[in-house]
Design a protein around this motif. Sequence first.
Motif, PDB file in Angstrom:
ATOM      1  N   ARG A  42       0.829  -1.202   0.000  1.00 50.76           N
ATOM      2  CA  ARG A  42       0.000   0.000   0.000  1.00 50.76           C
ATOM      3  C   ARG A  42       0.865   1.254   0.000  1.00 50.76           C
ATOM      4  O   ARG A  42       0.547   2.233  -0.689  1.00 50.76           O
ATOM      5  CB  ARG A  42      -0.913  -0.017   1.232  1.00 50.76           C
ATOM      6  N   TYR A  43       1.964   1.227   0.719  1.00 51.70           N
ATOM      7  CA  TYR A  43       2.871   2.374   0.686  1.00 51.70           C
ATOM      8  C   TYR A  43       3.355   2.640  -0.739  1.00 51.70           C
ATOM      9  O   TYR A  43       3.398   3.791  -1.194  1.00 51.70           O
ATOM     10  CB  TYR A  43       4.077   2.123   1.589  1.00 51.70           C
ATOM     11  N   GLY A  44       3.727   1.584  -1.455  1.00 49.07           N
ATOM     12  CA  GLY A  44       4.156   1.765  -2.840  1.00 49.07           C
ATOM     13  C   GLY A  44       3.062   2.348  -3.705  1.00 49.07           C
ATOM     14  O   GLY A  44       3.306   3.245  -4.527  1.00 49.07           O
ATOM     15  N   ARG A  45       1.825   1.866  -3.530  1.00 53.69           N
ATOM     16  CA  ARG A  45       0.693   2.377  -4.296  1.00 53.69           C
ATOM     17  C   ARG A  45       0.429   3.857  -4.008  1.00 53.69           C
ATOM     18  O   ARG A  45      -0.083   4.583  -4.854  1.00 53.69           O
ATOM     19  CB  ARG A  45      -0.568   1.564  -3.983  1.00 53.69           C
ATOM     20  N   GLY A  84       8.111  -1.644  -4.529  1.00 52.27           N
ATOM     21  CA  GLY A  84       8.975  -0.875  -5.420  1.00 52.27           C
ATOM     22  C   GLY A  84       9.737   0.221  -4.704  1.00 52.27           C
ATOM     23  O   GLY A  84      10.268   1.136  -5.334  1.00 52.27           O
ATOM     24  N   CYS A  85       9.807   0.142  -3.379  1.00 49.68           N
ATOM     25  CA  CYS A  85      10.520   1.127  -2.565  1.00 49.68           C
ATOM     26  C   CYS A  85      11.886   0.585  -2.138  1.00 49.68           C
ATOM     27  O   CYS A  85      12.087  -0.625  -2.035  1.00 49.68           O
ATOM     28  CB  CYS A  85       9.732   1.438  -1.284  1.00 49.68           C
ATOM     29  N   TYR A  86      12.794   1.494  -1.842  1.00 53.22           N
ATOM     30  CA  TYR A  86      13.939   1.118  -1.031  1.00 53.22           C
ATOM     31  C   TYR A  86      13.421   0.755   0.359  1.00 53.22           C
ATOM     32  O   TYR A  86      12.452   1.344   0.850  1.00 53.22           O
ATOM     33  CB  TYR A  86      14.922   2.273  -0.899  1.00 53.22           C
ATOM     34  N   VAL A  87      14.062  -0.205   1.000  1.00 58.02           N
ATOM     35  CA  VAL A  87      13.724  -0.576   2.374  1.00 58.02           C
ATOM     36  C   VAL A  87      14.995  -0.493   3.207  1.00 58.02           C
ATOM     37  O   VAL A  87      15.998  -1.139   2.877  1.00 58.02           O
ATOM     38  CB  VAL A  87      13.111  -1.987   2.461  1.00 58.02           C
ATOM     39  N   VAL A  88      14.952   0.293   4.261  1.00 58.95           N
ATOM     40  CA  VAL A  88      16.102   0.470   5.153  1.00 58.95           C
ATOM     41  C   VAL A  88      15.651   0.164   6.576  1.00 58.95           C
ATOM     42  O   VAL A  88      14.645   0.715   7.042  1.00 58.95           O
ATOM     43  CB  VAL A  88      16.659   1.905   5.067  1.00 58.95           C
ATOM     44  N   PHE A 124      19.922  -3.442   7.591  1.00 58.29           N
ATOM     45  CA  PHE A 124      19.997  -3.810   6.176  1.00 58.29           C
ATOM     46  C   PHE A 124      19.271  -2.809   5.302  1.00 58.29           C
ATOM     47  O   PHE A 124      18.428  -2.039   5.763  1.00 58.29           O
ATOM     48  CB  PHE A 124      19.436  -5.219   5.939  1.00 58.29           C
ATOM     49  N   ALA A 125      19.632  -2.855   4.033  1.00 56.71           N
ATOM     50  CA  ALA A 125      18.958  -2.037   3.023  1.00 56.71           C
ATOM     51  C   ALA A 125      18.762  -2.871   1.776  1.00 56.71           C
ATOM     52  O   ALA A 125      19.657  -3.634   1.374  1.00 56.71           O
ATOM     53  CB  ALA A 125      19.779  -0.789   2.700  1.00 56.71           C
ATOM     54  N   PHE A 126      17.587  -2.739   1.162  1.00 58.60           N
ATOM     55  CA  PHE A 126      17.262  -3.415  -0.092  1.00 58.60           C
ATOM     56  C   PHE A 126      16.911  -2.385  -1.154  1.00 58.60           C
ATOM     57  O   PHE A 126      16.325  -1.339  -0.859  1.00 58.60           O
ATOM     58  CB  PHE A 126      16.101  -4.393   0.097  1.00 58.60           C
ATOM     59  N   GLN A 127      17.254  -2.710  -2.374  1.00 55.35           N
ATOM     60  CA  GLN A 127      16.905  -1.878  -3.506  1.00 55.35           C
ATOM     61  C   GLN A 127      15.429  -2.080  -3.871  1.00 55.35           C
ATOM     62  O   GLN A 127      14.805  -3.064  -3.439  1.00 55.35           O
ATOM     63  CB  GLN A 127      17.797  -2.232  -4.697  1.00 55.35           C
ATOM     64  N   PRO A 128      14.852  -1.204  -4.694  1.00 56.97           N
ATOM     65  CA  PRO A 128      13.430  -1.324  -5.024  1.00 56.97           C
ATOM     66  C   PRO A 128      13.039  -2.619  -5.725  1.00 56.97           C
ATOM     67  O   PRO A 128      11.864  -2.991  -5.707  1.00 56.97           O
ATOM     68  CB  PRO A 128      13.182  -0.112  -5.931  1.00 56.97           C
ATOM     69  N   ASP A 129      14.004  -3.325  -6.341  1.00 54.32           N
ATOM     70  CA  ASP A 129      13.680  -4.613  -6.964  1.00 54.32           C
ATOM     71  C   ASP A 129      13.880  -5.790  -6.019  1.00 54.32           C
ATOM     72  O   ASP A 129      13.744  -6.945  -6.409  1.00 54.32           O
ATOM     73  CB  ASP A 129      14.518  -4.824  -8.234  1.00 54.32           C
ATOM     74  N   GLN A 182       8.148   0.941  -9.676  1.00 54.37           N
ATOM     75  CA  GLN A 182       6.729   0.793  -9.375  1.00 54.37           C
ATOM     76  C   GLN A 182       5.875   0.639 -10.630  1.00 54.37           C
ATOM     77  O   GLN A 182       4.697   0.276 -10.529  1.00 54.37           O
ATOM     78  CB  GLN A 182       6.271   1.975  -8.515  1.00 54.37           C
ATOM     79  N   ALA A 183       6.460   0.863 -11.800  1.00 50.99           N
ATOM     80  CA  ALA A 183       5.758   0.610 -13.057  1.00 50.99           C
ATOM     81  C   ALA A 183       6.021  -0.804 -13.583  1.00 50.99           C
ATOM     82  O   ALA A 183       5.455  -1.189 -14.609  1.00 50.99           O
ATOM     83  CB  ALA A 183       6.185   1.623 -14.107  1.00 50.99           C
TER      84      ALA A 183
END
Length: 250
Positions: free
Chosen positions: A152-155, A186-190, A209-214, A241-242
């Motif tokens: 939902r955050y991504g949306r 589709g967000c960065y996650v930290v 940790f950190a993850f890329q949007p993919d 996100q697209a």
Amino acid sequence: MMEGPVDLLPQGATWDGIAERIQELAPDLLVTNEMPFGHWLAASSTYDPARAAESVQAHEAGLAALGALNLPAVVSSRPVFAGDRLANEAFALQDGRYTALHHKQYFPEEPGFYEATWFRSAMDGFDVVDVGGIRVGVLLCTELMFNERARRYGREGAELIVAPRASGPSRRRWLTAGAMAAIVSGCYVVSSNRAGRTAQGQVFGGVAFAFQPDGEALAQSSDTESIVAVDVDPARSRAQQALYPCYVRE
């Protein structure tokens, strides 16, 4: 992002060393672990008003210590009074200005983590907020386990999800949760975490940790680097996100 040691006080040699390293890295946005100062209240299965007040006071002193870092933005969480219990309030400090962002909504209730005993929410919703020019969503610890919130955050246009934690020694499922939050949003996650063993024997697992949007890993703390800086590109999040699976409709 960082591993915050157990029972951290906002003054003294340990804090001074942490503050010095943060100022060397000079991040635009610091993400701390969940309720980083003082004792972990939820280790006890009995609510204690005196200990609750002590934790509130420790985090009020912590606000001053975080502000003294003179960073553009800090996201952390702290206990605040909410009726006969506490709320776990995520907040941002931006140029000395305090903004409440989110109250934790989902609480475990098990040995070491009797959070439903200690906490309630006094603020509704999972809102996207602007922090330092980036659209941010907050998931406090257990909330990271619920993919629907990340999705939902991504949306709603978030570019970064921050997840302050105080989680135990199991690391694999938290890394999985972080990766999945990135994939579905589709967000960065930290995420930052509490680390170490308390005098009573409770273990917190560390691993910021950190993850890329993919969903690919971006960075992780280690035994030699407990504070890590990463680069975040909001345009990359918007592009992701697209793409699959973010574009798939409910």
